[in-house]
Design a protein around this motif. Structure first.
Motif, short mmCIF file in Angstrom:
data_model
loop_
_atom_site.label_atom_id
_atom_site.label_comp_id
_atom_site.label_asym_id
_atom_site.label_seq_id
_atom_site.Cartn_x
_atom_site.Cartn_y
_atom_site.Cartn_z
N GLU A 36 0.87 -1.18 0.00
CA GLU A 36 0.00 0.00 0.00
C GLU A 36 0.90 1.22 0.00
O GLU A 36 1.58 1.52 0.98
CB GLU A 36 -0.96 -0.02 1.20
CG GLU A 36 -0.35 -0.30 2.56
CD GLU A 36 -1.39 -0.39 3.65
OE1 GLU A 36 -2.26 -1.28 3.57
OE2 GLU A 36 -1.34 0.42 4.59
N VAL A 61 -0.38 5.58 -7.72
CA VAL A 61 -0.56 4.37 -6.91
C VAL A 61 -0.68 3.20 -7.88
O VAL A 61 -1.02 3.37 -9.04
CB VAL A 61 -1.82 4.44 -6.02
CG1 VAL A 61 -1.64 5.48 -4.93
CG2 VAL A 61 -3.06 4.75 -6.84
N GLU A 63 -2.17 -0.92 -8.12
CA GLU A 63 -2.91 -1.99 -7.45
C GLU A 63 -1.93 -3.02 -6.89
O GLU A 63 -0.89 -3.30 -7.49
CB GLU A 63 -3.89 -2.67 -8.41
CG GLU A 63 -5.07 -1.79 -8.76
CD GLU A 63 -6.30 -2.57 -9.20
OE1 GLU A 63 -6.51 -3.70 -8.70
OE2 GLU A 63 -7.05 -2.04 -10.04
N ASN A 110 -1.94 0.89 -12.76
CA ASN A 110 -1.50 2.12 -12.11
C ASN A 110 -2.48 3.26 -12.33
O ASN A 110 -3.17 3.31 -13.35
CB ASN A 110 -0.12 2.51 -12.64
CG ASN A 110 0.86 1.36 -12.56
OD1 ASN A 110 0.96 0.71 -11.53
ND2 ASN A 110 1.56 1.10 -13.65
N TYR A 111 -2.51 4.19 -11.36
CA TYR A 111 -3.46 5.29 -11.40
C TYR A 111 -2.79 6.58 -10.95
O TYR A 111 -1.99 6.59 -10.01
CB TYR A 111 -4.66 4.99 -10.48
CG TYR A 111 -5.35 3.69 -10.78
CD1 TYR A 111 -6.40 3.61 -11.70
CD2 TYR A 111 -4.92 2.51 -10.17
CE1 TYR A 111 -7.02 2.41 -11.99
CE2 TYR A 111 -5.54 1.30 -10.45
CZ TYR A 111 -6.58 1.25 -11.36
OH TYR A 111 -7.18 0.06 -11.65
N VAL A 125 -5.13 4.71 -0.21
CA VAL A 125 -5.91 4.27 -1.37
C VAL A 125 -6.06 2.75 -1.38
O VAL A 125 -7.15 2.22 -1.59
CB VAL A 125 -5.27 4.75 -2.69
CG1 VAL A 125 -5.91 4.05 -3.89
CG2 VAL A 125 -5.41 6.26 -2.83
N GLU A 126 -4.97 2.02 -1.14
CA GLU A 126 -5.04 0.55 -1.21
C GLU A 126 -5.99 -0.04 -0.18
O GLU A 126 -6.91 -0.80 -0.54
CB GLU A 126 -3.64 -0.05 -1.09
CG GLU A 126 -3.58 -1.54 -1.39
CD GLU A 126 -3.88 -2.43 -0.19
OE1 GLU A 126 -4.09 -3.64 -0.38
OE2 GLU A 126 -3.92 -1.91 0.95
N ALA A 129 -9.55 0.87 -1.06
CA ALA A 129 -10.05 0.14 -2.22
C ALA A 129 -10.47 -1.29 -1.82
O ALA A 129 -11.49 -1.80 -2.29
CB ALA A 129 -9.00 0.11 -3.32
N SER A 269 -8.95 -5.73 -4.30
CA SER A 269 -9.74 -4.51 -4.54
C SER A 269 -10.04 -4.29 -6.02
O SER A 269 -9.75 -3.22 -6.57
CB SER A 269 -8.96 -3.31 -4.00
OG SER A 269 -7.61 -3.34 -4.49
N SER A 272 -11.72 -0.91 -7.86
CA SER A 272 -12.07 -0.02 -6.75
C SER A 272 -11.10 1.13 -6.54
O SER A 272 -11.41 2.06 -5.80
CB SER A 272 -12.16 -0.84 -5.45
OG SER A 272 -13.17 -1.82 -5.53
N TYR A 273 -9.95 1.10 -7.17
CA TYR A 273 -8.97 2.18 -6.94
C TYR A 273 -9.50 3.55 -7.37
O TYR A 273 -9.35 4.53 -6.62
CB TYR A 273 -7.66 1.86 -7.65
CG TYR A 273 -6.66 1.12 -6.78
CD1 TYR A 273 -5.41 1.65 -6.51
CD2 TYR A 273 -6.98 -0.11 -6.22
CE1 TYR A 273 -4.50 0.98 -5.72
CE2 TYR A 273 -6.08 -0.79 -5.43
CZ TYR A 273 -4.83 -0.24 -5.17
OH TYR A 273 -3.93 -0.90 -4.37
#
Length: 320
Positions: A36, A61, A63, A110-111, A125-126, A129, A269, A272-273
Motif C-alpha cells: 500500500e 498508486v 494496485e 496504475n493510477y 488508497v489501497e 479500495a 480490490s 475499486s482504486y
C-alpha cells in the motif's frame, strides 16, 4: 508506504493457507515489503506514459496485485484472483515499496493521484479500495442493517464506503472505544464494544429480533465469525475479508439449514482504486484521525512494533 497487518504476518513468518495450496511462509522471503503505497514517478519505460496515463512528476498508486494476464481468471477479467498472484512485497517477482524506489512492472495497474490528495492520505488508497470491494460484496440495500466487525484501517474504510450505500442502520464493532469514535466520524450510526456490551443481543434488539442483514468480518479473530453467525438474520449476507491467524471452526448448519445465508469472500480490490481516489479527493474520511503515525523508513522497526502492539495506532506510514 503504509504498514499493513499482512506485512506484520510476513515479518513474523506466519504460515498461510491460500486456495488449494499451503505455503510454508506468508511471503517469499527475503523480500522488500510494501503493497500500500503512493510514489512520485521518476522514470518511465518505453510506451509506459501512454499505457498507464502517467508522466514524470506525477503521484501514482499501483494496485497491489500484478496480474499475469494469461491464466483463466485473468482471461475472464477476474484478475484479482490471478493464479500467479504476484503481489508487491510478498512475491519475489514484485518487490514492495518500503524502499527509496520501486519498479512497477509492465502489467501493473496504475493510477494517477490528483495533487489535491496529500501524500500521506494517498497511502490509504489501497486499504480503502479493499474496503470498497468488501462492501460491494455485501450487496447492501436501503432498508438493511449493516454491521462491520473491526474498526481498524480496513473497517473504517468499509464504514465510509457502506455509508455511501445508504443503509437504514450502520453499526461498527471494535474493542477499542477510540476507534469506535473514529468509526462514527466515518459514518457509523452506532459503535459497540463487545467487551462491554452483548453485541448480539443489542443488534437483535435494534432490529425487532431479526438481526443484521449484512455482517462484514474484518477483525481477523475467529470469535468474530461465530459472533456474526449468531447476529445475522435469516437469508442475510456474511462477508469474510480477514486473513485469519488460525483456522476457524463453526457450526455450518447455521449457514445452511439454520439461516440459509449468503457467504461471500472478499479478496483485494478489483475495480475499486478510482473510487477510493475519488473518496479521498472529496474528503469523505477523517484522514487526520486515521493516519496516526508517520516514521522515516530508517525507523521501520518502530512502525512494525506499533502495528504489532495494535492499541496505539490506526494507520502507520513510512517515508523514505
Amino acid at each position: 508506504a503504509g504498514i499493513c497487518a499482512s506485512d506484520l504476518k510476513c515479518y513474523l513468518g506466519a504460515q498461510v493457507f491460500w486456495g488449494d495450496e499451503t505455503r510454508e511462509g506468508y511471503c517469499e522471503a527475503p523480500i522488500i515489503p510494501g503493497h500500500e503505497f503512493v510514489a512520485e514517478v521518476v522514470a518511465l519505460g518505453p510506451g509506459a506514459e501512454d499505457r498507464h496515463g502517467l508522466k514524470i512528476g506525477d503521484m501514482a498508486v499501483s494496485e497491489q496485485i500484478v496480474p499475469c494476464g494469461e491464466c483463466r481468471y485473468c482471461r475472464r477479467g477476474q484478475y484479482w484472483m490471478c493464479m500467479v498472484h504476484d503481489i508487491y512485497g510478498f512475491r519475489k517477482a514484485t518487490p514492495g515499496a518500503m524502499a527509496e524506489y520501486v519498479k512497477l512492472p509492465a502489467k501493473s495497474l496504475n493510477y494517477h493521484v490528483p495533487d489535491s490528495v496529500p501524500v500521506h492520505e494517498a497511502v490509504f488508497v489501497e486499504p480503502l479500495a479493499c474496503a470498497i470491494h468488501a462492501v460491494q460484496r455485501g450487496e447492501i440495500e436501503l432498508d438493511h442493517t449493516v454491521v462491520i466487525a473491526g474498526a481498524g484501517p480496513l473497517g473504517l474504510g468499509m464504514v465510509a464506503a457502506a455509508r455511501l450505500k445508504g443503509p437504514k442502520l450502520l453499526i461498527a464493532l471494535d474493542l477499542n472505544d477510540e476507534r469506535l469514535d473514529v468509526a462514527r466520524a466515518c459514518g457509523a450510526d452506532i459503535g459497540l464494544n463487545p467487551s462491554k456490551t452483548d453485541v448480539v443481543e443489542e443488534v437483535r434488539g435494534l432490529t425487532d429480533g431479526y438481526g443484521c442483514d449484512v455482517y462484514i468480518e474484518v477483525t481477523g479473530h475467529p470469535a468474530a465469525v461465530e459472533q456474526g453467525l449468531q447476529m445475522i438474520c435469516k437469508l442475510g449476507t456474511f462477508v469474510e475479508f480477514s486473513v485469519m491467524r488460525e483456522p476457524v471452526t463453526t457450526d455450518w448448519t447455521v449457514i445452511g439449514d439454520g439461516k440459509g445465508l449468503n457467504i461471500h469472500g472478499a479478496h483485494l480490490s478489483p475495480n475499486s482504486y478510482p473510487i477510493a481516489i475519488d473518496m479521498l479527493a472529496k474528503g469523505l474520511l477523517p484522514m487526520e484521525r486515521i493516519v496516526t503515525h508517520k516514521f522515516p523508513l530508517s525507523e521501520f522497526q518502530k512502525g512494525i512494533d506499533l502495528v504489532a502492539a495494535g492499541d496505539r495506532s490506526i494507520k502507520v506510514t513510512l517515508e523514505p
